[in-house]
Design a protein around this motif. Structure first.
Motif, short mmCIF file in Angstrom:
data_model
loop_
_atom_site.label_atom_id
_atom_site.label_comp_id
_atom_site.label_asym_id
_atom_site.label_seq_id
_atom_site.Cartn_x
_atom_site.Cartn_y
_atom_site.Cartn_z
N SER A 3 0.85 -1.30 0.12
CA SER A 3 0.03 -0.09 -0.14
C SER A 3 0.90 1.21 0.08
CB SER A 3 -0.68 -0.17 1.16
OG SER A 3 -0.14 0.07 2.25
N ILE A 4 2.21 0.99 0.22
CA ILE A 4 3.26 2.13 0.37
C ILE A 4 3.88 2.19 -1.15
CG2 ILE A 4 5.04 3.39 1.26
CD1 ILE A 4 3.89 2.42 3.90
N ASN A 58 0.99 6.57 0.88
CA ASN A 58 0.30 5.60 1.82
C ASN A 58 -0.88 5.46 1.44
OD1 ASN A 58 -0.55 3.88 3.73
ND2 ASN A 58 0.69 4.40 5.15
N ARG A 59 -1.62 4.67 0.61
CA ARG A 59 -2.87 4.52 0.16
C ARG A 59 -3.75 4.17 1.16
NH1 ARG A 59 0.38 3.03 -3.75
NH2 ARG A 59 0.29 0.79 -3.31
N ASP A 60 -3.34 3.31 2.35
CA ASP A 60 -3.95 3.05 3.56
C ASP A 60 -4.50 3.92 4.15
OD1 ASP A 60 -3.97 0.13 2.58
OD2 ASP A 60 -2.44 -0.44 4.06
N SER A 61 -3.59 4.89 4.47
CA SER A 61 -3.92 6.07 5.52
C SER A 61 -4.44 7.23 4.70
CB SER A 61 -2.64 6.22 6.21
OG SER A 61 -1.75 6.56 5.77
N GLY A 62 -3.95 7.40 3.52
CA GLY A 62 -4.39 8.56 2.75
C GLY A 62 -3.11 9.54 2.66
N VAL A 63 -2.00 9.20 3.11
CA VAL A 63 -0.94 10.10 3.36
C VAL A 63 0.03 10.26 2.25
CG1 VAL A 63 1.19 10.42 4.63
CG2 VAL A 63 -0.64 9.79 5.83
N THR A 64 0.12 11.30 1.71
CA THR A 64 1.14 11.64 0.46
C THR A 64 2.06 12.80 1.16
OG1 THR A 64 -0.50 11.07 -0.91
CG2 THR A 64 1.35 12.60 -1.48
N TYR A 74 7.91 10.22 9.51
CA TYR A 74 6.67 9.62 9.51
C TYR A 74 6.80 8.16 9.64
CZ TYR A 74 2.59 7.58 7.18
OH TYR A 74 1.50 6.83 6.88
N SER A 78 5.09 6.28 12.68
CA SER A 78 3.72 5.67 12.15
C SER A 78 3.89 4.31 11.59
CB SER A 78 3.13 6.69 11.28
OG SER A 78 2.90 7.90 11.74
N LEU A 79 5.05 3.95 10.99
CA LEU A 79 5.05 2.74 10.40
C LEU A 79 6.01 1.67 11.18
CD1 LEU A 79 5.13 4.11 6.63
CD2 LEU A 79 3.28 3.19 7.87
#
Length: 80
Positions: A3-4, A58-64, A74, A78-79
């Motif tokens: 997802s990343i 990160n498509r799972d969390s919506g972070v770009t 990050y 977070s990961l």
């Protein structure tokens, strides 16, 4: 498929810093290698609004996010 995604340029020290953070944290991700010419980085601009790399998505969390220091922070917070 992970997802990343990390948009990266071969030989870029800032990109290597982001790769190292992801690898050290054991994060599964894919690398999208981009063109050296900024004018050829349409995909990076589409996802982040700018053409500089590295860019982490990160498509799972919506972070770009861009900027290697921000990406490292990050990943560590977070990961990892």
């Amino acid at each position: 498929m992970p997802s990343i995604t990390l948009y990266s340029l071969d030989g870029c020290p800032y990109c290597e810093k982001a790769h190292d953070a992801l690898d050290d944290a054991g994060v599964e991700y894919e690398t999208e290698w981009v063109e050296a010419l900024h004018s050829k980085r349409d995909e990076v601009k589409r996802v982040s609004g700018q053409r500089a790399v590295p860019v982490l998505v990160n498509r799972d969390s919506g972070v770009t996010m861009a900027e290697s220091d921000n990406i490292v922070e990050y990943v560590e917070r977070s990961l990892a």
